[in-house]
Structure formats: C-alpha cells, structure tokens
Design a protein around this motif. Structure first.
Motif, PDB file in Angstrom:
ATOM      1  N   PHE A  13     -23.928  10.146  28.930  1.00 25.01           N
ATOM      2  CA  PHE A  13     -25.413   9.964  28.460  1.00 25.01           C
ATOM      3  C   PHE A  13     -25.420   8.413  28.797  1.00 25.01           C
ATOM      4  CE2 PHE A  13     -26.140  13.745  25.787  1.00 25.01           C
ATOM      5  CZ  PHE A  13     -26.859  14.265  26.380  1.00 25.01           C
ATOM      6  N   ALA A  17     -27.994   6.181  31.573  1.00 31.55           N
ATOM      7  CA  ALA A  17     -28.798   5.206  31.034  1.00 31.55           C
ATOM      8  C   ALA A  17     -29.280   3.832  31.947  1.00 31.55           C
ATOM      9  CB  ALA A  17     -28.557   4.915  29.597  1.00 31.55           C
ATOM     10  N   ARG A  22     -28.617   6.342  38.278  1.00 29.21           N
ATOM     11  CA  ARG A  22     -29.313   7.770  38.490  1.00 29.21           C
ATOM     12  C   ARG A  22     -29.894   7.888  40.104  1.00 29.21           C
ATOM     13  NH1 ARG A  22     -32.026   6.436  33.932  1.00 29.21           N
ATOM     14  NH2 ARG A  22     -34.096   5.952  34.881  1.00 29.21           N
ATOM     15  N   SER A  29     -26.944  14.108  45.289  1.00 29.67           N
ATOM     16  CA  SER A  29     -27.459  15.393  44.999  1.00 29.67           C
ATOM     17  C   SER A  29     -27.492  16.018  46.420  1.00 29.67           C
ATOM     18  CB  SER A  29     -28.546  15.509  44.099  1.00 29.67           C
ATOM     19  OG  SER A  29     -29.784  15.265  44.666  1.00 29.67           O
ATOM     20  N   PHE A  80     -23.003  17.755  34.766  1.00 33.63           N
ATOM     21  CA  PHE A  80     -24.488  18.167  34.621  1.00 33.63           C
ATOM     22  C   PHE A  80     -24.595  19.403  33.801  1.00 33.63           C
ATOM     23  CE2 PHE A  80     -24.331  15.072  37.866  1.00 33.63           C
ATOM     24  CZ  PHE A  80     -25.526  14.273  37.958  1.00 33.63           C
ATOM     25  N   ILE A  87     -28.679  19.622  25.892  1.00 38.68           N
ATOM     26  CA  ILE A  87     -30.105  19.560  25.804  1.00 38.68           C
ATOM     27  C   ILE A  87     -30.670  20.902  25.345  1.00 38.68           C
ATOM     28  CG2 ILE A  87     -32.266  18.918  27.124  1.00 38.68           C
ATOM     29  CD1 ILE A  87     -30.846  16.392  26.104  1.00 38.68           C
ATOM     30  N   ARG A  91     -33.449  22.150  22.379  1.00 38.44           N
ATOM     31  CA  ARG A  91     -34.573  22.596  22.736  1.00 38.44           C
ATOM     32  C   ARG A  91     -34.939  24.086  22.247  1.00 38.44           C
ATOM     33  NH1 ARG A  91     -35.518  22.672  29.117  1.00 38.44           N
ATOM     34  NH2 ARG A  91     -37.918  22.865  28.540  1.00 38.44           N
TER      35      ARG A  91
ATOM     36  N   LEU B   9     -36.755   6.977  30.850  1.00 35.05           N
ATOM     37  CA  LEU B   9     -35.450   7.659  31.041  1.00 35.05           C
ATOM     38  C   LEU B   9     -34.165   6.987  30.652  1.00 35.05           C
ATOM     39  CD1 LEU B   9     -35.235  10.690  31.600  1.00 35.05           C
ATOM     40  CD2 LEU B   9     -35.067  10.057  34.106  1.00 35.05           C
ATOM     41  N   PHE B  13     -31.683   8.152  27.692  1.00 32.03           N
ATOM     42  CA  PHE B  13     -30.084   8.472  27.831  1.00 32.03           C
ATOM     43  C   PHE B  13     -29.339   7.395  26.906  1.00 32.03           C
ATOM     44  CE2 PHE B  13     -31.223  10.608  32.035  1.00 32.03           C
ATOM     45  CZ  PHE B  13     -30.684  11.713  31.771  1.00 32.03           C
ATOM     46  N   PHE B  80     -37.237  16.034  25.437  1.00 31.58           N
ATOM     47  CA  PHE B  80     -36.011  16.870  25.746  1.00 31.58           C
ATOM     48  C   PHE B  80     -36.398  17.430  26.926  1.00 31.58           C
ATOM     49  CE2 PHE B  80     -35.035  15.858  21.377  1.00 31.58           C
ATOM     50  CZ  PHE B  80     -33.647  16.161  21.414  1.00 31.58           C
ATOM     51  N   ASP B  81     -37.747  18.012  27.210  1.00 34.35           N
ATOM     52  CA  ASP B  81     -37.943  18.635  28.487  1.00 34.35           C
ATOM     53  C   ASP B  81     -37.893  17.591  29.644  1.00 34.35           C
ATOM     54  OD1 ASP B  81     -38.730  20.636  26.927  1.00 34.35           O
ATOM     55  OD2 ASP B  81     -40.816  20.510  26.971  1.00 34.35           O
ATOM     56  N   VAL B  83     -35.856  15.112  30.000  1.00 31.11           N
ATOM     57  CA  VAL B  83     -34.435  15.000  30.483  1.00 31.11           C
ATOM     58  C   VAL B  83     -33.832  16.267  31.041  1.00 31.11           C
ATOM     59  CG1 VAL B  83     -32.119  14.680  29.327  1.00 31.11           C
ATOM     60  CG2 VAL B  83     -34.006  13.263  28.485  1.00 31.11           C
ATOM     61  N   ALA B  84     -34.322  17.369  30.493  1.00 24.27           N
ATOM     62  CA  ALA B  84     -34.079  18.856  31.044  1.00 24.27           C
ATOM     63  C   ALA B  84     -34.403  18.748  32.395  1.00 24.27           C
ATOM     64  CB  ALA B  84     -34.241  19.877  30.320  1.00 24.27           C
ATOM     65  N   TRP B  86     -35.020  16.512  34.645  1.00 19.42           N
ATOM     66  CA  TRP B  86     -34.180  15.426  35.458  1.00 19.42           C
ATOM     67  C   TRP B  86     -32.939  16.174  35.643  1.00 19.42           C
ATOM     68  CZ3 TRP B  86     -29.821  12.762  36.338  1.00 19.42           C
ATOM     69  CH2 TRP B  86     -29.796  11.834  37.230  1.00 19.42           C
ATOM     70  N   ILE B  87     -32.132  16.435  34.731  1.00 18.10           N
ATOM     71  CA  ILE B  87     -30.751  16.972  34.846  1.00 18.10           C
ATOM     72  C   ILE B  87     -30.909  18.429  35.855  1.00 18.10           C
ATOM     73  CG2 ILE B  87     -28.974  18.318  33.864  1.00 18.10           C
ATOM     74  CD1 ILE B  87     -28.724  15.291  33.333  1.00 18.10           C
ATOM     75  N   HIS B  90     -31.311  17.618  39.598  1.00 15.74           N
ATOM     76  CA  HIS B  90     -30.068  17.550  40.298  1.00 15.74           C
ATOM     77  C   HIS B  90     -29.143  18.782  40.527  1.00 15.74           C
ATOM     78  CE1 HIS B  90     -31.887  13.758  39.548  1.00 15.74           C
ATOM     79  NE2 HIS B  90     -31.080  13.279  40.592  1.00 15.74           N
ATOM     80  N   ARG B  91     -28.798  19.339  39.459  1.00 16.57           N
ATOM     81  CA  ARG B  91     -27.938  20.483  39.648  1.00 16.57           C
ATOM     82  C   ARG B  91     -28.607  21.276  40.617  1.00 16.57           C
ATOM     83  NH1 ARG B  91     -28.152  23.635  34.072  1.00 16.57           N
ATOM     84  NH2 ARG B  91     -26.146  24.781  34.709  1.00 16.57           N
ATOM     85  N   ALA B  93     -30.540  20.831  43.336  1.00 19.95           N
ATOM     86  CA  ALA B  93     -30.452  20.061  44.754  1.00 19.95           C
ATOM     87  C   ALA B  93     -28.685  20.504  45.102  1.00 19.95           C
ATOM     88  CB  ALA B  93     -30.611  18.704  44.514  1.00 19.95           C
TER      89      ALA B  93
END
Lengths: 123, 123
Positions: A13, A17, A22, A29, A80, A87, A91, B9, B13, B80-81, B83-84, B86-87, B90-91, B93
């Motif tokens: 994390f 940050a 990023r 990616s 990831f 996360i 949620r 963001l 993080f 949380f949404d 962050v989810a 963004w992650i 990337h996963r 892609a």
C-alpha cells in the motif's frame, strides 16, 4: 508517522501511495519496459525513477528480468491479486451487513403491516 | 520520501499502509463503532487511535456521525470502490495483454503446423 513499515501489505500500500509509481505501474500494465523507457515520459532523472522502481520491486508489485542487460521491468499480478482480495473482502463484509440490515428492516416493515392488518381485522 | 502526498488515491493508499488502521477498517466492516470501542482491542491509547481515525477520515475511508455525542465511525464503501477499480483496471490490462500474447503464440504455432503440413504434402 514513525512506525516502521514491515508487513507485506503495508509495504504494498505504501508503494502505491505515490502518483509517479502508479504511473509506472500503469505503463507496465501494457507490457515490459526498461528503466530508460519508464523514465522517458517523466520530468525525472533516471536515478529518481530507479528509486521508485526499487520501492515497487521491494513491495512485490514488479520484478526485473535477470536475463537481458537492460533488465526490463514487468508487473507482478499476484500482488495486485492480494490487494484486490483485501479490498474485496472489506467491501463484501460491508455490503453483506447492509443487505442483512435491509432484509431486517423489510421484515420489520412486513411485521408492522401484518400487525396492522390483524389489528384492523380485530376491530 | 519527502514528496507531499496530496492526491486522493495517494492519501487512500497511504492510509491503508498501516496494520492498525487496516485492523480498524476490518472492525468497521462488521458495523459502526465508537473510538472507545475501536481502541479496546489494541494496546494503544485512545489518543493514538484517534490519530489513526483522523488519517482514515481524511483519506475518505471512514466517516464519523455528527448526530450522537460518541460520534461513531463507519466505513465509507465508495472509497473502497475507487481503490478496487484502480487495482482491477491494472489486473485486467495485464491479463488481457497476456491473453493476447497466448492467442498470438497459439496462432504462430498453428501457422507452423500448417506450414509443416504443406511442406510435407509438397515432398
């Protein structure tokens, strides 16, 4: 904050940050890249980029090839997945709790309606 | 790292990069809690917990009720949404890139097989 960041998830994390780091991950990616290629779009020295890359590597978010002399960087999707899992779990817990609350309130409303209907029948 | 953490963001993080703050979020994912309730399971003063709560609040991960005097804390699922998202992006892609690579290699292998078959027919 003077607490030492030692656990894996905290390292990950903390690495995320930073907008430059990023942006590096976003570039990676779409495929492997060398440090030179990663430095190109930024107004930063290759040395500054190298520092960011070390942080990302230490956090397990990227790895560097040992094969080629340019040692291209690549994304490590497993980390990831770990972040997404953490996360997602939170949620989901939140949503499940509020879904339960909704059902509970709906049940209470139904009970009220039924009690109301029964009361009406009795009168 | 002396870079000022200003973007949303990065703040989020950074707030997640601490095991005590993540434990507070885990507790809140099962429902609202006061600062006193949140402090109870930790070997920390209520003042130390209050600092962590301010960081989480500033990062948009939790909010505090203005209604009650105890001002209970609650999770803010919207962050949380973010962050989810963004992650996840990337996963995805990364996976799409490797799926394309797999298909490309499979097509190359097929072309090789066909070329091989044609070469055999010609002999």
């Amino acid at each position: 904050m003077t607490t030492a960041v030692t656990d894996e998830l905290s390292l990950t994390f903390a690495a995320l940050a930073d907008p430059t780091r990023r942006a590096i991950l976003t570039r990676l990616s779409s495929g492997e890249a060398t440090v030179g290629q990663l430095a190109a779009p930024f107004a930063l020295t290759q040395q500054a980029i190298s520092k960011h890359i070390k942080v990302l590597e230490h956090a397990g978010l990227i790895s560097r090839s040992q094969a080629a002399q340019t040692r291209p960087c690549r994304l490590e999707p497993a980390r990831f997945d770990t972040v997404a899992e953490w996360i997602g779990r939170h949620r989901q817990a939140w949503h499940e709790r509020y879904d339960r609350l909704d059902r509970h309130l709906a049940a209470l409303a139904d009970a009220d309606l039924m009690a109301g209907a029964e009361a009406e029948e009795e009168t």
